[in-house]
Write a protein that holds these residues in place. Structure first.
Motif, mmCIF file in Angstrom:
data_model
loop_
_atom_site.group_PDB
_atom_site.id
_atom_site.type_symbol
_atom_site.label_atom_id
_atom_site.label_comp_id
_atom_site.label_asym_id
_atom_site.label_seq_id
_atom_site.Cartn_x
_atom_site.Cartn_y
_atom_site.Cartn_z
ATOM 1 N N PRO A 30 43.132 24.813 -15.963
ATOM 2 C CA PRO A 30 44.014 24.684 -14.786
ATOM 3 C C PRO A 30 45.332 25.410 -15.007
ATOM 4 N N ASP A 31 45.872 25.976 -13.934
ATOM 5 C CA ASP A 31 47.209 26.567 -13.992
ATOM 6 C C ASP A 31 48.217 25.452 -14.249
ATOM 7 N N PRO A 32 49.355 25.774 -14.898
ATOM 8 C CA PRO A 32 50.370 24.738 -15.141
ATOM 9 C C PRO A 32 50.849 24.073 -13.843
ATOM 10 N N GLU A 33 50.995 24.861 -12.757
ATOM 11 C CA GLU A 33 51.556 24.296 -11.511
ATOM 12 C C GLU A 33 50.526 23.529 -10.677
ATOM 13 N N GLY A 34 49.261 23.551 -11.098
ATOM 14 C CA GLY A 34 48.262 22.676 -10.470
ATOM 15 C C GLY A 34 47.649 23.145 -9.167
ATOM 16 N N THR A 35 47.957 24.361 -8.717
ATOM 17 C CA THR A 35 47.374 24.826 -7.455
ATOM 18 C C THR A 35 46.246 25.821 -7.685
ATOM 19 N N GLY A 36 46.028 26.156 -8.932
ATOM 20 C CA GLY A 36 44.981 27.134 -9.229
ATOM 21 C C GLY A 36 44.301 26.803 -10.532
ATOM 22 N N ILE A 37 43.315 27.595 -10.832
ATOM 23 C CA ILE A 37 42.528 27.346 -12.037
ATOM 24 C C ILE A 37 41.913 28.684 -12.471
ATOM 25 N N THR A 38 41.823 28.868 -13.778
ATOM 26 C CA THR A 38 41.120 30.045 -14.294
ATOM 27 C C THR A 38 39.810 29.578 -14.906
ATOM 28 N N THR A 39 38.727 30.282 -14.584
ATOM 29 C CA THR A 39 37.465 29.997 -15.265
ATOM 30 C C THR A 39 37.103 31.202 -16.122
ATOM 31 N N PHE A 40 36.614 30.900 -17.309
ATOM 32 C CA PHE A 40 36.169 31.933 -18.234
ATOM 33 C C PHE A 40 34.651 31.827 -18.353
ATOM 34 N N HIS A 41 33.998 32.944 -18.295
ATOM 35 C CA HIS A 41 32.539 32.976 -18.273
ATOM 36 C C HIS A 41 31.997 33.926 -19.330
ATOM 37 N N ALA A 42 30.895 33.514 -19.942
ATOM 38 C CA ALA A 42 30.156 34.434 -20.809
ATOM 39 C C ALA A 42 28.685 34.292 -20.469
ATOM 40 N N ILE A 43 27.978 35.395 -20.480
ATOM 41 C CA ILE A 43 26.517 35.355 -20.391
ATOM 42 C C ILE A 43 25.993 35.924 -21.701
ATOM 43 N N LYS A 44 25.166 35.123 -22.351
ATOM 44 C CA LYS A 44 24.634 35.518 -23.658
ATOM 45 C C LYS A 44 23.123 35.366 -23.668
ATOM 46 N N THR A 45 22.457 36.276 -24.360
ATOM 47 C CA THR A 45 21.022 36.141 -24.598
ATOM 48 C C THR A 45 20.868 35.952 -26.100
ATOM 49 N N GLY A 46 20.539 34.726 -26.494
ATOM 50 C CA GLY A 46 20.581 34.407 -27.926
ATOM 51 C C GLY A 46 22.026 34.572 -28.405
ATOM 52 N N ASP A 47 22.232 35.334 -29.458
ATOM 53 C CA ASP A 47 23.586 35.543 -29.994
ATOM 54 C C ASP A 47 24.270 36.751 -29.369
ATOM 55 N N GLU A 48 23.537 37.443 -28.521
ATOM 56 C CA GLU A 48 24.039 38.703 -27.987
ATOM 57 C C GLU A 48 24.841 38.474 -26.703
ATOM 58 N N LEU A 49 26.048 39.038 -26.671
ATOM 59 C CA LEU A 49 26.893 38.923 -25.482
ATOM 60 C C LEU A 49 26.472 39.971 -24.448
ATOM 61 N N ASN A 50 26.175 39.526 -23.205
ATOM 62 C CA ASN A 50 25.830 40.455 -22.139
ATOM 63 C C ASN A 50 27.036 40.793 -21.268
ATOM 64 N N THR A 51 27.851 39.779 -21.015
ATOM 65 C CA THR A 51 29.036 40.033 -20.189
ATOM 66 C C THR A 51 30.058 38.937 -20.435
ATOM 67 N N GLU A 52 31.323 39.263 -20.187
ATOM 68 C CA GLU A 52 32.347 38.222 -20.172
ATOM 69 C C GLU A 52 33.221 38.456 -18.959
ATOM 70 N N CYS A 53 33.730 37.366 -18.428
ATOM 71 C CA CYS A 53 34.385 37.447 -17.123
ATOM 72 C C CYS A 53 35.456 36.373 -17.021
ATOM 73 N N GLN A 54 36.489 36.700 -16.273
ATOM 74 C CA GLN A 54 37.573 35.755 -16.025
ATOM 75 C C GLN A 54 37.812 35.738 -14.518
#
Lengths: 252, 252
Positions: free
Chosen positions: B220-244
């Motif tokens: 969550p943002d400090p001011e409480g009106t927003g939020i950041t989500t962090f995403h990863a897609i992995k196949t086994g140990d392999e990273l396919n993508t990362e996203c914010q």
């Protein structure tokens, strides 16, 4: 009464094709439905009128004849028209032609109207069908009766309903069912055979959070150049849809 | 050199919207990519030329600024243009405007060229970028460095790659990743918040038969009106993508 044929020209989107560059069955159907939707909006019989009446269209059955799937970026002409209606059913056709005017795909469909208040089927509203110039007929059109099969030993895969599967009606867009049905067949099958007819009957909608199972059975034609696949999608004991596809060997 | 801006007018397809009637992020991106593809084809720098050179474009990173998602059937104008290129990177922008000409979405992107012979990145081919009138620049454009997170305790869901996910390149169309990322968030979250920025970096393609996992963390943002989500897609140990993704509270 003159039949009113609505026409849309488009190119097959490059991101809606399979490994062989052919338009996905589901995406093609969505494209066809959009033509009909444009017609309904243009004639004042679209969403606004339906919302005012607190009613919605519900598909009961489709029959497709497919001569060839159009390929990535191919220019196509898509048309749709009201075929006819009786007390309870409304019939609509869709056709897709290539740049030479040859018909590649023809779809016949049967729809009913549902009251959102009672969630029950109601008589076809004549105010709506008059706007789209559908001729009234007495008889009920025959669609293929899809044989009930024993799926207890059938190959099947679960499809957890995803956020993306849900549309503005808050349930699964039933066009997605085609993806779930085709995905139960392996890649070898899907590259060896191609669909020429589709018969699908819709029974019950699917909701967010469900995990329907998609079942498939195969029956080769006696002469060995084609195959029929039978499909059912079930959520628990409840049947959501049943479908019969006919496939022929791709030319080498 | 004059910048060549390619423009497409379309309506948001009614079957590509979410429960709130907004265009799906993935479908919107596909629509934008089609505009660029049209430009490449129109200037002779499209698939044919690329196939002849045995090369392909590979996306490395996108940044989206989203003021508002267009809704079902809304008329939109979508544009795309070559921003610039240097030795190894090609930069392309995309913009989407509403009927009043207001910019709703802006996307910046960074691409490399891959040789199909070596499966390795090669120098940007000047014959191609000249056709699309991209100005050459010296520097490398800065895209957000997506922070590496510890996903070991993160919520995650498996996504078995389906037939429908695979495109004519024989691997997963990476636009689908957005559906897998959003689907890890629950419906409450998705109806409470809406995305305003996207940063995604692509690492490695995904193949048919794989079962990648989609991971998500929320901050969550400090001011409480927003939020950041962090995403990863992995196949086994392999990273396919990362996203914010950054989200803000929807207006009541």
């Amino acid at each position: 009464m003159e039949r009113q044929i609505f026409e849309v020209h488009k190119k097959v989107p490059f991101y809606e094709v399979n490994t062989l560059n052919e338009w996905h069955l589901s995406a093609m159907l969505n494209g066809m439905l959009a033509v009909a939707d444009d017609q309904l909006d243009a004639t004042g019989a679209g969403d606004t009128m339906m919302h005012d009446l607190n009613m919605g269209w519900v598909i009961t059955q489709y029959h497709f004849d497919i001569k060839r799937f159009p390929v990535s970026k191919e220019p196509v002409t898509m048309t749709s028209w009201a075929d006819s209606y009786n007390q309870f059913f409304f019939y609509r056709d869709y056709a897709l032609k290539d740049a030479q005017g040859e018909e590649l795909v023809h779809i016949k469909s049967s729809w009913v109207m549902m009251s959102f208040a009672t969630r029950k089927m109601v008589r076809v509203n004549p105010d709506i069908v008059k706007k789209i110039q559908a001729p009234q007929v007495r008889g009920v059109k025959k669609f293929l009766r899809i044989p009930q099969k024993d799926y207890s030993q059938a190959i099947h895969k679960p499809y957890r309903v995803r956020y993306f599967d849900i549309d503005a009606n808050q349930h699964v867009n039933n066009v997605h069912y085609f993806d779930w049905m085709l995905d139960t067949l392996d890649m070898d099958f899907l590259t060896k055979y191609v669909i020429d007819t589709v018969d699908i009957r819709y029974e019950r909608e699917i909701h967010y959070g469900s995990v329907p199972e998609s079942y498939v059975l195969q029956e080769p034609d006696p002469e060995g150049t084609g195959i029929t696949t039978f499909h059912a999608i079930k959520t628990g004991d409840e049947l959501n849809t049943e479908c019969q596809l006919h496939w022929h060997l791709r030319k080498a």
